[in-house]
Write a protein that holds these residues in place. Structure first.
Motif, PDB file in Angstrom:
ATOM      1  N   LEU A 128      -1.840  -4.689   6.490  1.00  0.00           N
ATOM      2  CA  LEU A 128      -2.738  -4.248   5.420  1.00  0.00           C
ATOM      3  C   LEU A 128      -2.090  -4.399   4.046  1.00  0.00           C
ATOM      4  O   LEU A 128      -2.737  -4.848   3.094  1.00  0.00           O
ATOM      5  N   LEU A 129      -0.813  -4.062   3.940  1.00  0.00           N
ATOM      6  CA  LEU A 129      -0.117  -4.222   2.661  1.00  0.00           C
ATOM      7  C   LEU A 129       0.026  -5.701   2.301  1.00  0.00           C
ATOM      8  O   LEU A 129       0.065  -6.058   1.120  1.00  0.00           O
ATOM      9  N   GLY A 130       0.094  -6.544   3.317  1.00  0.00           N
ATOM     10  CA  GLY A 130       0.211  -7.977   3.079  1.00  0.00           C
ATOM     11  C   GLY A 130      -1.025  -8.587   2.439  1.00  0.00           C
ATOM     12  O   GLY A 130      -0.945  -9.663   1.831  1.00  0.00           O
ATOM     13  N   PHE A 131      -2.158  -7.927   2.559  1.00  0.00           N
ATOM     14  CA  PHE A 131      -3.373  -8.416   1.908  1.00  0.00           C
ATOM     15  C   PHE A 131      -3.339  -8.199   0.395  1.00  0.00           C
ATOM     16  O   PHE A 131      -4.179  -8.751  -0.329  1.00  0.00           O
ATOM     17  N   GLY A 132      -2.388  -7.392  -0.079  1.00  0.00           N
ATOM     18  CA  GLY A 132      -2.303  -7.095  -1.509  1.00  0.00           C
ATOM     19  C   GLY A 132      -3.574  -6.417  -2.002  1.00  0.00           C
ATOM     20  O   GLY A 132      -4.084  -5.483  -1.377  1.00  0.00           O
ATOM     21  N   LYS A 184      -0.449   4.182   0.061  1.00  0.00           N
ATOM     22  CA  LYS A 184      -0.169   4.462  -1.351  1.00  0.00           C
ATOM     23  C   LYS A 184       1.308   4.794  -1.539  1.00  0.00           C
ATOM     24  O   LYS A 184       1.964   4.305  -2.472  1.00  0.00           O
ATOM     25  N   GLU A 185       1.845   5.611  -0.627  1.00  0.00           N
ATOM     26  CA  GLU A 185       3.260   5.986  -0.699  1.00  0.00           C
ATOM     27  C   GLU A 185       4.159   4.766  -0.484  1.00  0.00           C
ATOM     28  O   GLU A 185       5.178   4.605  -1.163  1.00  0.00           O
ATOM     29  N   GLN A 186       3.771   3.902   0.446  1.00  0.00           N
ATOM     30  CA  GLN A 186       4.546   2.690   0.699  1.00  0.00           C
ATOM     31  C   GLN A 186       4.599   1.808  -0.555  1.00  0.00           C
ATOM     32  O   GLN A 186       5.644   1.257  -0.905  1.00  0.00           O
ATOM     33  N   LEU A 187       3.471   1.679  -1.230  1.00  0.00           N
ATOM     34  CA  LEU A 187       3.412   0.859  -2.444  1.00  0.00           C
ATOM     35  C   LEU A 187       4.253   1.466  -3.567  1.00  0.00           C
ATOM     36  O   LEU A 187       4.943   0.753  -4.306  1.00  0.00           O
ATOM     37  N   GLN A 188       4.190   2.783  -3.704  1.00  0.00           N
ATOM     38  CA  GLN A 188       4.977   3.456  -4.742  1.00  0.00           C
ATOM     39  C   GLN A 188       6.471   3.282  -4.495  1.00  0.00           C
ATOM     40  O   GLN A 188       7.247   3.048  -5.434  1.00  0.00           O
ATOM     41  N   ALA A 200       7.829   0.789  -2.926  1.00  0.00           N
ATOM     42  CA  ALA A 200       8.150  -0.616  -3.202  1.00  0.00           C
ATOM     43  C   ALA A 200       8.292  -0.851  -4.706  1.00  0.00           C
ATOM     44  O   ALA A 200       9.185  -1.582  -5.151  1.00  0.00           O
ATOM     45  N   LEU A 201       7.440  -0.213  -5.504  1.00  0.00           N
ATOM     46  CA  LEU A 201       7.496  -0.368  -6.956  1.00  0.00           C
ATOM     47  C   LEU A 201       8.817   0.150  -7.528  1.00  0.00           C
ATOM     48  O   LEU A 201       9.323  -0.385  -8.530  1.00  0.00           O
ATOM     49  N   LYS A 202       9.381   1.182  -6.919  1.00  0.00           N
ATOM     50  CA  LYS A 202      10.637   1.754  -7.407  1.00  0.00           C
ATOM     51  C   LYS A 202      11.765   0.743  -7.353  1.00  0.00           C
ATOM     52  O   LYS A 202      12.713   0.805  -8.129  1.00  0.00           O
ATOM     53  N   LEU A 203      11.664  -0.190  -6.405  1.00  0.00           N
ATOM     54  CA  LEU A 203      12.713  -1.210  -6.275  1.00  0.00           C
ATOM     55  C   LEU A 203      12.734  -2.169  -7.471  1.00  0.00           C
ATOM     56  O   LEU A 203      13.723  -2.841  -7.717  1.00  0.00           O
ATOM     57  N   TYR A 204      11.616  -2.237  -8.187  1.00  0.00           N
ATOM     58  CA  TYR A 204      11.480  -3.194  -9.283  1.00  0.00           C
ATOM     59  C   TYR A 204      11.369  -2.537 -10.654  1.00  0.00           C
ATOM     60  O   TYR A 204      10.970  -3.177 -11.622  1.00  0.00           O
TER      61      TYR A 204
END
Length: 302
Positions: free
Chosen positions: A269-273, A289-293, A295-299
């Motif tokens: 599901l996350l791969g669909f962007g 939502k938590e997974q995306l947040q 991931a954003l912290k890494l950048y």
């Protein structure tokens, strides 16, 4: 062993115009004198073997001689040949190649292939399939490191029983001595495979894999897919309920066992962007939502 060699020679002669004695001797790891004796035995059995002299000489079957084709229809023969060719390529299996040659003798002379099978092996160790199949045949214990769904690495000793190809991946099933129970392992997560010299005796009964007790344990995951992700979503979830909308988007209803713990589903599901949005269940939306947040912290410093 001699009988098996004689049968193999017969089918090779049926599938080739001319084969030299030296070529046959090299393939079967015998002397040319042994091949001469084998040819005499084949002739005595009633097969019309012809000897050709000269530089490119050797042995072949009399023109027009064919095996009886009544055992299998041409459709059956060609389908079997197609599947066996794929297997022989994956495993480099000489026995499968020998079976192909035997089948070709009863197949149609002129046939356009309408079926193709490609058993993708890029996701596995190059030699893992062949080593595991050898271990299964010889009943050798195998040892390997494995990354499980929780990203934990463990070392396993296993009595391998069979290989599966499903969901576009290879799996090995057998008795895990480390856990003292039957387990199935995905080859793409398997590392440092080692085939030991220790052998095992099969257990009297191989238990069937535990199935879901009832359909109530499945929970529907509903996603809305945008036009930019339709093809990818249908590739991933092709046998689910779909509803298309006037704007070109689509709603999918996907039955999943314990979706809040199904990390494989999160990855897809996350791969669909931005091409897909989870509508139900709400708890899965929060997980993504938590997974995306995270991931954003890494950048953040990029």
């Amino acid at each position: 062993m001699k009988l098996e060699r004689l049968i193999s020679i017969i089918y090779k002669l049926l599938n080739h115009d001319v084969l030299s004695a030296s070529m046959l001797a090299e393939e079967f790891q015998v002397s040319q004198r042994t091949i001469y004796r084998d040819i005499d035995v084949i002739c005595a059995a009633g097969f019309p073997v012809v000897s050709y002299q000269g530089t490119n000489g050797g042995y072949g079957m009399m023109d027009g001689y064919k095996m009886d084709k009544s055992l299998l229809g041409s459709y059956d023969v060609n389908s079997l040949i197609t599947v066996l060719r794929s297997l022989s390529t994956v495993f480099e299996d000489e026995r499968a190649q020998g079976t192909i040659e035997r089948l070709q003798t009863i197949g149609p002379e002129h046939h356009v292939t309408s079926l193709s099978v490609d058993l993708e092996t890029r996701r596995t160790e190059p030699d893992a399939l062949r080593h595991l199949r050898t271990a299964i045949t010889r009943r050798n214990i195998v040892r390997f490191d494995y990354i499980n769904a929780k990203n934990e690495c463990t070392t396993r000793d296993m009595e391998p029983l069979r290989l599966h190809f499903k969901y576009r991946n290879w799996y090995i099933y057998g008795f895990c001595r480390t856990r003292r129970d039957y387990r199935e392992f995905r080859l793409s997560r398997l590392m440092n495979l080692f085939v030991t010299q220790e052998t095992f005796q099969p257990h009297q009964e191989v238990p069937k894999k535990a199935a879901l007790s009832n359909q109530a344990q499945l929970e529907d995951v509903v996603i809305r897919v945008g036009t930019e992700a339709l093809a990818e979503a249908m590739d991933q979830f092709h046998q689910v309920d779909k509803q298309f909308h006037a704007d070109g988007s689509m709603t999918m209803r996907i039955p999943v066992y314990q979706p809040l713990e199904a990390r494989w589903l999160w990855t897809i599901l996350l791969g669909f962007g931005s091409g897909a949005e989870v509508l139900e269940p709400p708890a899965l939306r929060e997980i993504l939502k938590e997974q995306l947040q995270n991931a954003l912290k890494l950048y953040e410093d990029v």
